[in-house]
Write a protein that holds these residues in place. Structure first.
Motif, short mmCIF file in Angstrom:
data_model
loop_
_atom_site.label_atom_id
_atom_site.label_comp_id
_atom_site.label_asym_id
_atom_site.label_seq_id
_atom_site.Cartn_x
_atom_site.Cartn_y
_atom_site.Cartn_z
N ARG A 80 0.84 -1.21 0.00
CA ARG A 80 0.00 0.00 0.00
C ARG A 80 0.86 1.25 0.00
O ARG A 80 0.58 2.21 -0.72
CB ARG A 80 -0.91 0.00 1.22
N SER A 147 -8.36 5.62 1.67
CA SER A 147 -9.43 4.62 1.48
C SER A 147 -9.34 3.98 0.10
O SER A 147 -9.57 2.78 -0.05
CB SER A 147 -10.80 5.29 1.65
N THR A 150 -6.61 1.45 0.14
CA THR A 150 -7.04 0.27 0.91
C THR A 150 -7.98 -0.60 0.10
O THR A 150 -7.90 -1.84 0.16
CB THR A 150 -7.74 0.72 2.22
N ARG A 151 -8.86 0.03 -0.67
CA ARG A 151 -9.79 -0.75 -1.51
C ARG A 151 -9.04 -1.45 -2.64
O ARG A 151 -9.39 -2.58 -3.02
CB ARG A 151 -10.87 0.16 -2.09
N PRO A 154 -6.84 -4.74 -0.60
CA PRO A 154 -7.44 -5.16 0.67
C PRO A 154 -6.55 -6.15 1.40
O PRO A 154 -5.79 -6.90 0.77
CB PRO A 154 -8.75 -5.83 0.25
N ASP A 155 -6.61 -6.13 2.71
CA ASP A 155 -5.78 -7.02 3.52
C ASP A 155 -6.53 -8.33 3.74
O ASP A 155 -7.48 -8.39 4.51
CB ASP A 155 -5.47 -6.36 4.87
#
Length: 382
Positions: A80, A147, A150-151, A154-155
Motif C-alpha cells: 500500500r 481509502s 485500501t480498496r 485489501p488485507d
C-alpha cells in the motif's frame, strides 16, 4: 549515456529528457543518484537548466519503478505504501509536465528578483516546487486517497499480524516497533475474549477468534526471534527486553481460556463473584487502554491496583477456604477446586497487568527514546 547529446528546446526535447531521467533512476535504482548526476551535468555545462529540469521530473517519475520493485514480496501495508508512493509521484510528475512552462517562468522570476542561484539551488527549488504543488493538491483528499489505496489492496491476511513484514528485519528498530504494534493488537483481542469468557462463566464461545490469537502469538514470537540483535544500541536492546517480557505474559495468559472446574461448581459462584468482577474490570480496562493508544497513565494504574487487590484477596481467601474445608464446610475436592479457581483468576489479573505494563514501557521507549525505569512490579516483579 551522453547527456550532452540531448536535444534542447521544444516539447519533444523535454519529453526525451524526462525519459532519460526515468532510465537513469531505474538503472541506478535511486532517484537521488539520478538527481545528483543531473546536478553535476548542469554544473559542468553539459546540459542547460531546462534540460536539467526535465531530467529531474523524469527522476521523480522513475522512482515509482524502484518503489514498485521494492514492494514485491512485501506485506500488504508495504505494498500500500509503495502504491501510494507510485501514484503520488506519477501525479506530481504529470503536474510538472503540464505546468513546466509556468514553473520555469517562476524560477526565472526568482532568479531575477531574489538573486536565486541559476545552478543547483534553482534546480532544487524547481524540484521542491512541483513536489510541493503535488502535496497541496493531494492534502485535502488524503482520507479519500487512503481509502482508495485500501480498496485497491485489501488485507486478506491475518489482521492481528498485519504489521509484521520480513522486509523490516533489516531495520531492527523499525521491526521492533512493528512487533510492539502487533503485540498491542493481539493483547487487546486476548483481553476482550477473556472478558467475554468470564461473562459467560468461563465458557469461551469464539473459538475462531481464540485460534487467531494463538496463531498471532506464535507468529509474533517467531518474528521477534528473527530480528537481528544490536548489542551496541541500548534503546533497541531495552525495547527487545520489554517485548520479550510482554510476549511471555501474553503466552501464559492465552492458556487461561479454559476455566477450571471450580468456576462452575455449585456453591462457588457467590464466593468468586467479587474476584470475577475485579478480573473482568482488569481485562476491560486493559482492552480500552490499549485501544486508546496511550502507553501509560490512569488506566495502567487502575489495572495495577485491581490486580494487587485481587492477589491480596486470593491470599486471604486461601486460608479461609482451607480452614472451612477442615471444618467440613467444604468437601476436600470442592475446597481445592475453589482454590484453583481463585488462583486462575489471580493469574489472569496478574498477566494482564504485566503484559500491559511492558507494552506501555516499550511504547514510551519508542516515543521518547529515553531511559525509563526498569520494569518492577509492586510485589517484587516477575
Amino acid at each position: 549515456m551522453n547527456l550532452s547529446k540531448l536535444p534542447s528546446g521544444g516539447l519533444l526535447a523535454h519529453l526525451l529528457a524526462m525519459i532519460v531521467g526515468i532510465l537513469l533512476t531505474v538503472i541506478m535504482q535511486s532517484s537521488s543518484a539520478a538527481v545528483a548526476t543531473t546536478l553535476t551535468a548542469l554544473y559542468s555545462g553539459v546540459v542547460n537548466f531546462d534540460q536539467a529540469a526535465s531530467l529531474v521530473i523524469g527522476a521523480a517519475i522513475g522512482t515509482t519503478v524502484t518503489g514498485a520493485l521494492a514492494a514485491i514480496g512485501g506485506s500488504v501495508p508495504a505494498k500500500r505504501t509503495a502504491l501510494a508512493h507510485v501514484i503520488f509521484n506519477l501525479a506530481s510528475g504529470l503536474i510538472a509536465v503540464i505546468c513546466l512552462p509556468v514553473f520555469l517562468r517562476l524560477i526565472s522570476w526568482a532568479q531575477e528578483n531574489f538573486g536565486l542561484d541559476p545552478g543547483a539551488t534553482s534546480l532544487a527549488a524547481f524540484h521542491t516546487l512541483f513536489i510541493g504543488v503535488g502535496v497541496l493538491i493531494f492534502l485535502p483528499f488524503v482520507d479519500f486517497f487512503a481509502s482508495f489505496i485500501t480498496r485497491l489492496l485489501p488485507d486478506r491476511g491475518p489482521i492481528l499480524t498485519s504489521h509484521l513484514d520480513d522486509t523490516l528485519l533489516n531495520m531492527p528498530p523499525v521491526a521492533l516497533e512493528a512487533t510492539r504494534r502487533c503485540m498491542t493488537d493481539t493483547a487487546g483481542e486476548l483481553f476482550r475474549l477473556l472478558e467475554q469468557s468470564l461473562a459467560a462463566k468461563g465458557e469461551i464461545q469464539e473459538s475462531a477468534q481464540r485460534l487467531r490469537v494463538q496463531e498471532a502469538l506464535i507468529r509474533t514470537r517467531d518474528f521477534l526471534a528473527r530480528i537481528p540483535v544490536l548489542t551496541d544500541f541500548e534503546p533497541v536492546s531495552r525495547g527487545r527486553v520489554y517485548l520479550l517480557h510482554a510476549i511471555d505474559h501474553l503466552t501464559r495468559l492465552e492458556t487461561h481460556f479454559d476455566a477450571p472446574p471450580g468456576m462452575t461448581s455449585p456453591g462457588t459462584n457467590e464466593i468468586l463473584q467479587d474476584a470475577v468482577r475485579r478480573c473482568r474490570q482488569i481485562l476491560q480496562t486493559g482492552y480500552e487502554g490499549l485501544l486508546s493508544g496511550q502507553p501509560g497513565g490512569v488506566w495502567l494504574e487502575t489495572i495495577q491496583k485491581a490486580a494487587t487487590e485481587l492477589a491480596n484477596e486470593r491470599r486471604q481467601e486461601r486460608a479461609s477456604v482451607l480452614e472451612e474445608s477442615a471444618q467440613g464446610v467444604w468437601k476436600p475436592d470442592q475446597g481445592l477446586e475453589l482454590l484453583d479457581a481463585m488462583r486462575w483468576l489471580d493469574r489472569i489479573g496478574y498477566h494482564t497487568w504485566r503484559a500491559s505494563h511492558y507494552l506501555g514501557q516499550a511504547a514510551m521507549d519508542s516515543l521518547t527514546g529515553k531511559s525509563h525505569e526498569t520494569a518492577k512490579s509492586a510485589n517484587g516483579g516477575d
